[in-house]
Enzyme design. Structure first.
Site, PDB file in Angstrom:
ATOM      1  N   HIS A  85      43.532  45.685  20.859  1.00  0.00           N
ATOM      2  CA  HIS A  85      44.853  46.013  20.298  1.00  0.00           C
ATOM      3  C   HIS A  85      44.849  45.885  18.772  1.00  0.00           C
ATOM      4  O   HIS A  85      44.221  44.971  18.226  1.00  0.00           O
ATOM      5  CB  HIS A  85      45.916  45.069  20.880  1.00  0.00           C
ATOM      6  CG  HIS A  85      47.314  45.557  20.718  1.00  0.00           C
ATOM      7  ND1 HIS A  85      47.975  45.538  19.513  1.00  0.00           N
ATOM      8  CD2 HIS A  85      48.182  46.073  21.618  1.00  0.00           C
ATOM      9  CE1 HIS A  85      49.197  46.014  19.685  1.00  0.00           C
ATOM     10  NE2 HIS A  85      49.352  46.351  20.949  1.00  0.00           N
ATOM     11  N   GLY A 166      54.916  36.006   0.101  1.00  0.00           N
ATOM     12  CA  GLY A 166      53.648  35.293   0.100  1.00  0.00           C
ATOM     13  C   GLY A 166      52.454  36.091  -0.379  1.00  0.00           C
ATOM     14  O   GLY A 166      51.310  35.743  -0.063  1.00  0.00           O
ATOM     15  N   VAL A 174      44.266  32.610   4.036  1.00  0.00           N
ATOM     16  CA  VAL A 174      44.691  33.935   4.506  1.00  0.00           C
ATOM     17  C   VAL A 174      43.609  34.557   5.394  1.00  0.00           C
ATOM     18  O   VAL A 174      43.930  35.226   6.390  1.00  0.00           O
ATOM     19  CB  VAL A 174      45.011  34.867   3.320  1.00  0.00           C
ATOM     20  CG1 VAL A 174      45.398  36.253   3.821  1.00  0.00           C
ATOM     21  CG2 VAL A 174      46.129  34.293   2.475  1.00  0.00           C
ATOM     22  N   GLY A 178      45.367  35.479   8.578  1.00  0.00           N
ATOM     23  CA  GLY A 178      45.815  36.852   8.444  1.00  0.00           C
ATOM     24  C   GLY A 178      47.262  36.913   7.991  1.00  0.00           C
ATOM     25  O   GLY A 178      47.799  35.942   7.442  1.00  0.00           O
TER      26      GLY A 178
END
Length: 568
Positions: A85, A166, A174, A178
């Site tokens: 996905h 952000g 990060v 993510g």
């Protein structure tokens, strides 16, 4: 007027669908928030993704969503994630959905607040999508998620592609978490319409008749003819009749029938009952009958209430009947129990929340005999305020009864809508007063709880005194609310005494008597509780309003009884 409780749904998608230990830790964060009901957890191994559904009040859902995002960020490392996905974050998408008492626009504002909090406190960059989007193009989730996780390094440093909250160059944090897309969208209903055929082809034909996308235009034969395309080579479509719907036809071995399977993405544009009638019409045009409807998953109560009222109005019947009766009309009209029993307590979101949050037996759930016996016991509650609210509910109920009898009176068919509106108004008023039955007892219990607080230290005494005053003010405001609501019953009783079924004029009179008793009885509770308030200006203001209502109630009851006596 009673304020409808605000309920929203949240359907976060987490980038983990294989490790149930991780999934359970995330969902435990949701379950830990009081008042939130976890409805569904749907992990997918191939997608390596879990879809979670929970509901509650806005504040509760916002807190549960934040905690789940925090836990997912701790447990899921996107650098190691692979799945079928599309995805860009440990919590990939986080939509808020209005269920009851709240608008899509309000959910969009909440989504933006949540995105900002996630970015500030968890340092997870967030995009806002669908109704929460700051720019038109970001309404489309695919635009926000373009390039998926692998494109984040480039997007975070490119003007115009950066997150709404952000934004910063990619770093280890990060890289691990993510980005998350936080949005707001309308409630989606998955529904299947049962057909008296086994033909998938005919079910598909009906689906193409109604779905918004429709079917391609063809040359000559509408089934086998060559598809007409535009200059870019795309098929030119003939739209279906139902906006905001997607549909296909299929055959279900388990039931031995074909169905039109539909996703309804905006119930304010195309309600369930409108879709049902249109599928029935298109099926009939093809010699097929719709035998019933299958709801997949859960449904907001409003959807069934709107449907029940729609079918009642088509019959020229009053819509001012109890909620349970309206829902039963919806169930029978659309054949929701065609394939299996349909239990609203298991399918309606609001009822599931009520059952989950129920902490004890409500007075309004007692039998008439049980209510009287409970009142007679030596405990001080339920007392006069509770009984006053119940008398007000009975006054509204009697006025509503006369309206419903008048709506269905032979020879008065042209007046059904007039009386239906009165009955609908009375039903809402009765519901409000029944709520006040338990709220008045709860107000008294709050006073008792405040008096039971510790008083050893000066701080204890100050906190106890403050709590007592706050509880006393609440216990004064509740019966005043009862007075205000009960007074509105006079409008219904007067209208029914003047214009309703003459055979029931005495019932309208008894309704007025009950309403007067409710106003005067609740007024006594306002005065006795106001006497304990230290804020005398507030106390006098509450007592003055109570006295005004008492004076008006006496006059209204006298006027209605004169009308009744004249017609007897």
């Amino acid at each position: 007027m009673a304020i409808e409780k605000q309920i929203i749904e949240c359907v976060p998608n987490f980038s983990e669908g294989r490790d149930m230990n991780v999934i359970n830790q995330i969902t435990n964060e949701i379950k830990a928030v009081k008042g939130v009901r976890l409805l569904d957890v749907d992990p997918g191994e191939a997608t390596n993704r879990t879809v979670v559904t929970f509901v509650g009040s806005p504040d509760e859902v916002m807190e549960a969503a934040f905690r789940s995002v925090r836990k997912a960020a701790q447990l899921i490392d996107m650098r190691q994630h692979h799945g079928a996905h599309p995805r860009m974050g440990a919590t990939d998408v986080l939509p808020l959905i209005p269920v009851a008492g709240i608008t899509l626009e309000e959910c969009a504002a909440l989504a933006r607040q949540l995105a900002e909090r996630i970015a500030n406190e968890l340092r997870i960059p967030c995009y806002c999508y669908e109704a929460a989007a700051f720019t038109p193009e970001r309404k489309n989730l695919a635009v926000c998620r373009e390039g998926e996780y692998e494109a984040l390094a480039e997007k975070l440093s490119t003007e115009g592609k950066q997150p709404d909250f952000g934004a910063r160059p990619i770093d280890d944090d990060v890289a691990r978490t993510g980005c998350t897309a936080v949005g707001a969208r309308d409630f989606l209903i998955a529904v299947n319409y049962n057909l008296n055929t086994t033909s998938t082809r005919r079910a598909n034909a009906i689906a193409f008749d109604v779905r918004e996308k429709g079917r391609p235009f063809r040359e000559g034969n509408p089934i086998t003819g060559k598809i007409i395309k535009d200059a870019e080579g795309n098929p030119i479509m003939k739209p279906g009749t139902l906006k905001c719907t997607k549909a296909i036809g299929w055959f279900i071995d388990e039931y031995g029938i074909a169905q039109v399977s539909m996703n309804m993405t905006n119930l304010s544009v195309t309600p369930l009952h409108v879709a049902f009638d249109e599928v029935c019409r298109c099926a009939q045009n093809r010699g097929i009958r719709v035998t019933g409807t299958e709801i997949v998953g859960l449904i907001p109560k409003k959807t069934l209430i709107d449907a029940g009222k729609y079918f009642l109005e088509k019959q020229h019947r009053s819509v001012g009947i109890p909620e349970e009766d309206i829902i039963n009309i919806a169930i029978k009209s659309m054949g929701l129990d065609d394939l299996k029993p349909f239990n609203p307590r298991e399918k309606v979101i609001e009822y599931l929340l009520e059952d989950a949050n129920e902490t004890g037996k409500k007075l309004v759930d007692l039998t008439v005999k049980g209510f009287a016996q409970e009142t007679s016991r030596e405990s001080p509650a339920p007392g006069g305020g509770t009984i006053s609210a119940y008398m007000g509910a009975l006054g509204a109920a009697l006025g509503t009864m006369v309206a419903n009898l008048s709506s269905h009176k032979p020879g008065w068919d042209d007046r059904w809508d007039e009386f239906s509106k009165w009955a609908d108004q009375g039903q809402a008023l009765m519901t409000e007063l029944l709520h006040l039955v338990d709220e008045d007892t709860e107000a008294f219990n709050c006073i008792m709880a405040a008096f039971g607080m510790p008083k050893k230290t000066d701080e204890d005494k100050a906190a106890r005194s403050k709590a007592i005053q706050e509880a006393t003010l609440y216990a004064t405001q509740v019966p005043l609310h009862t007075m205000q609501a009960s007074f509105r019953a006079f409008d219904i009783c007067k209208a029914m005494a003047e214009t309703g079924n003459p055979n029931s004029v005495s019932d309208a009179g008894v309704g007025a008597l009950a309403a007067r008793a409710a106003v005067l009885g609740a007024g006594l509770n306002v005065k006795i509780n106001a006497g304990s308030l230290k804020d005398r200006a507030t106390a006098e203001s509450l007592i003055a309003e109570a006295n005004t209502l008492i004076e008006k109630a006496n006059a209204a009851e006298k006027e209605i009884m004169a009308i009744v006596e004249q017609k007897l």
